[in-house]
Write an enzyme that holds these catalytic residues in place. Sequence first.
Site, PDB file in Angstrom:
ATOM      1  N   THR A   1       0.861  -1.188   0.000  1.00 50.18           N
ATOM      2  CA  THR A   1       0.000   0.000   0.000  1.00 50.18           C
ATOM      3  C   THR A   1       0.891   1.230   0.000  1.00 50.18           C
ATOM      4  O   THR A   1       2.014   1.194   0.485  1.00 50.18           O
ATOM      5  CB  THR A   1      -0.914   0.045   1.235  1.00 50.18           C
ATOM      6  OG1 THR A   1      -0.077   0.078   2.382  1.00 50.18           O
ATOM      7  CG2 THR A   1      -1.818  -1.153   1.302  1.00 50.18           C
TER       8      THR A   1
ATOM      9  N   LYS B   1     -11.921  17.629  13.089  1.00 50.71           N
ATOM     10  CA  LYS B   1     -12.675  17.511  14.341  1.00 50.71           C
ATOM     11  C   LYS B   1     -12.708  18.871  15.015  1.00 50.71           C
ATOM     12  O   LYS B   1     -11.747  19.294  15.638  1.00 50.71           O
ATOM     13  CB  LYS B   1     -12.040  16.447  15.238  1.00 50.71           C
ATOM     14  CG  LYS B   1     -12.316  15.055  14.676  1.00 50.71           C
ATOM     15  CD  LYS B   1     -11.548  13.961  15.376  1.00 50.71           C
ATOM     16  CE  LYS B   1     -11.599  12.698  14.530  1.00 50.71           C
ATOM     17  NZ  LYS B   1     -10.355  11.950  14.488  1.00 50.71           N
TER      18      LYS B   1
ATOM     19  N   GLU C   1      -5.978  -3.709   0.140  1.00 44.92           N
ATOM     20  CA  GLU C   1      -6.232  -4.808   1.083  1.00 44.92           C
ATOM     21  C   GLU C   1      -7.467  -5.621   0.689  1.00 44.92           C
ATOM     22  O   GLU C   1      -7.729  -6.671   1.255  1.00 44.92           O
ATOM     23  CB  GLU C   1      -6.464  -4.248   2.498  1.00 44.92           C
ATOM     24  CG  GLU C   1      -5.219  -3.718   3.183  1.00 44.92           C
ATOM     25  CD  GLU C   1      -4.940  -2.253   2.861  1.00 44.92           C
ATOM     26  OE1 GLU C   1      -5.456  -1.755   1.834  1.00 44.92           O
ATOM     27  OE2 GLU C   1      -4.201  -1.612   3.626  1.00 44.92           O
TER      28      GLU C   1
ATOM     29  N   TRP D   1     -17.607  16.237  13.987  1.00 46.59           N
ATOM     30  CA  TRP D   1     -16.896  15.863  12.764  1.00 46.59           C
ATOM     31  C   TRP D   1     -17.336  16.732  11.595  1.00 46.59           C
ATOM     32  O   TRP D   1     -18.531  16.928  11.374  1.00 46.59           O
ATOM     33  CB  TRP D   1     -17.210  14.409  12.395  1.00 46.59           C
ATOM     34  CG  TRP D   1     -16.512  13.404  13.261  1.00 46.59           C
ATOM     35  CD1 TRP D   1     -15.668  13.668  14.303  1.00 46.59           C
ATOM     36  CD2 TRP D   1     -16.609  11.980  13.158  1.00 46.59           C
ATOM     37  NE1 TRP D   1     -15.243  12.483  14.867  1.00 46.59           N
ATOM     38  CE2 TRP D   1     -15.809  11.448  14.180  1.00 46.59           C
ATOM     39  CE3 TRP D   1     -17.301  11.117  12.318  1.00 46.59           C
ATOM     40  CZ2 TRP D   1     -15.658  10.075  14.374  1.00 46.59           C
ATOM     41  CZ3 TRP D   1     -17.163   9.755  12.505  1.00 46.59           C
ATOM     42  CH2 TRP D   1     -16.348   9.235  13.519  1.00 46.59           C
TER      43      TRP D   1
HETATM   44  P1  AMP Z   1      -5.493   2.126  -2.175  1.00 50.40           P
HETATM   45  O1  AMP Z   1      -5.310   0.939  -1.338  1.00 50.40           O
HETATM   46  O2  AMP Z   1      -4.235   2.875  -2.458  1.00 50.40           O
HETATM   47  O3  AMP Z   1      -6.256   1.831  -3.417  1.00 50.40           O
HETATM   48  O4  AMP Z   1      -6.370   3.163  -1.342  1.00 50.40           O
HETATM   49  C1  AMP Z   1      -7.614   2.808  -0.820  1.00 50.40           C
HETATM   50  C2  AMP Z   1      -8.322   4.034  -0.324  1.00 50.40           C
HETATM   51  O5  AMP Z   1      -8.648   4.891  -1.427  1.00 50.40           O
HETATM   52  C3  AMP Z   1      -9.657   3.768   0.315  1.00 50.40           C
HETATM   53  O6  AMP Z   1      -9.517   3.371   1.659  1.00 50.40           O
HETATM   54  C4  AMP Z   1     -10.345   5.107   0.175  1.00 50.40           C
HETATM   55  O7  AMP Z   1      -9.941   6.014   1.179  1.00 50.40           O
HETATM   56  C5  AMP Z   1      -9.844   5.602  -1.144  1.00 50.40           C
HETATM   57  N1  AMP Z   1     -10.822   5.314  -2.192  1.00 50.40           N
HETATM   58  C6  AMP Z   1     -10.838   4.303  -3.085  1.00 50.40           C
HETATM   59  N2  AMP Z   1     -11.900   4.395  -3.900  1.00 50.40           N
HETATM   60  C7  AMP Z   1     -12.601   5.482  -3.501  1.00 50.40           C
HETATM   61  C8  AMP Z   1     -13.812   6.113  -3.926  1.00 50.40           C
HETATM   62  N3  AMP Z   1     -14.517   5.671  -4.945  1.00 50.40           N
HETATM   63  N4  AMP Z   1     -14.211   7.205  -3.247  1.00 50.40           N
HETATM   64  C9  AMP Z   1     -13.516   7.696  -2.210  1.00 50.40           C
HETATM   65  N5  AMP Z   1     -12.371   7.156  -1.770  1.00 50.40           N
HETATM   66  C10 AMP Z   1     -11.913   6.070  -2.410  1.00 50.40           C
END
Ligand code: AMP
Length: 541
Positions: free
Chosen positions: A184, A439, A329, A444
């Site tokens: 990640t 916050k 994940e 929030w």
């Molecule tokens: P990654 O593992 O780098 O793909 O990041 C995952 C994170 O990207 C998620 O936990 C979200 O915070 C964000 N994310 C992925 N898809 C979306 C979406 N459609 N809208 C908002 N946030 C997203």
Amino acid sequence: MHGLMMDYPLTMDRILEHAYRLYPHKRITTKLPDGSMHQYTYTHLYERVKRLANVLGKLGVKPGDRVGTFAWNNYQHLELYYAIPCSGAVCHTLNIRLFPEQLTYIVNHAEDKVVFIDATLLPLFEGVAEQIDCVQHYVLFNADRGLETKLPNVSFYEELMADADDDYEWRATDENAAMGLCYTSGTTGDPKGVLYSHRSMYLHTMGANQANSLALTEADVVLTVVPQFHAMAWGLPYACAFAGAEMVMPGPHLKPPDLAEMIAEEKVTVPAGVPTIWTGLYHELKENPRDVSHVRALLVGGAAMPRALIEAYEKDLNINVLHAWGMTEMSPLGTVSHLQSHHHELPKHEQWDVKARQGYPVAGVEMRIVNDAGEELLWDGVTMGEVQVRGPWIAKAYYKVDSSSEHFTPDGWFRTGDVATMSEDGYMHITDRTKDLVKSGGEWISSVALENSLMAHQSVMEAAVIAIPDERWGERPMAVVVLASDANPVTDEELLEYLAPKFPKFWLPNRLAFIEEIPKTSVGKFDKKVLRHRYAEGKLG
Ligand code: AMP
């Protein structure tokens, strides 16, 4: 009493065999670094994957070994996506946009034995190679033999392929064996490795292809702009093969005119990428219209797709946007935002509200929202809580990390770190990351809601909202705004007046700054860490 059904291992070679048997003539197209197009079929892919599996054997790769890839989206990278797991090894996709220290850390942590490098990216990798001691061979593709490099133990992909046998018996027999590794992006602490199994990726592929999910079919042509080094390109290289969909890969050509041309020329039905890519494409198509009428779903995920852009795509370009959410994940697919039958009667503006949500869980993924005390919250469309998930394609631990209790709950759920509401009919709406929430005085404030509203203003191209420290309230929101290049000038007071009727008073940003560009992470998301560093570490101005 056990059922009497076959013990049939769910492995990646089954997916490739299916494509080869059913869809041998379906095409796989790559835009090469020199701008020309390379095209072949699933038959060629199959034959070359067998050769490549033999190449891996010759390089000493054994089942369980990690093999790195450092490449754009192209057919060689696709061959690696299959050959590495089908020979029993683990395909470790390396993010080409990482800082050198992160890249070095990740290769060493994974103990990659061989790394395949797209020669167009060679200088980036050469810069870190001295700090890497586990790699025994580097293999270059998109490269001529004469190419000079500082890397040790280099061989050339096509030469190895030419010498290899094309007969190979697949080696992945244990569905629980690891098949892929993705780190990640690591916005906090060291990057963490997510280790997919054959079984999890096979089930993810079936989940992605359900009718209520991405619903790929053999009539689709999928353009994967989402990088193969990010979350297994959302599993699309496997989902396409299982469905018999054709694939188009852009190589290094990610500029809006290139993408627009590929979509038009290759009659793409499902382009897939992050919102920032689609912002650029929208402006390109408005200025230089092309025939994009084949697109049935502009697939977008990785970050929130602004509602205004969903509306603009549909109104101005007649393109349907399909919003999805996931995480590395989660292999990564978690939710998709198709309209359901009960939405079809709604007026358009309410349908766009639905599409701007991240969507309902793909069957196979279980979701819940919880409060700080870990109590499950109502799905009423209003109550915000942290999203937790579980299911057969969701990580249960990070690679070589003993205890990660902050990420996994004692009762077996993964804590996503996203904060959302769930509507009664099961649509998630992300309101923030737990760490990005503002916050203020114990309440929030959703940075995402403010951003989306700002981005709906006609003069605003991009907007990010961060928390800045405040003596009285703890934190207050600050907005950082990029104006559209052709925009009428607008002042910070005007933007605040525009926001005022839409939010409670205490949500309105205390400060607004105009900048040239919002810094982005290696996978194209707003990098709020950089913004916080720049703006939040002083006193309020
Ligand atoms: P990654 O593992 O780098 O793909 O990041 C995952 C994170 O990207 C998620 O936990 C979200 O915070 C964000 N994310 C992925 N898809 C979306 C979406 N459609 N809208 C908002 N946030 C997203």
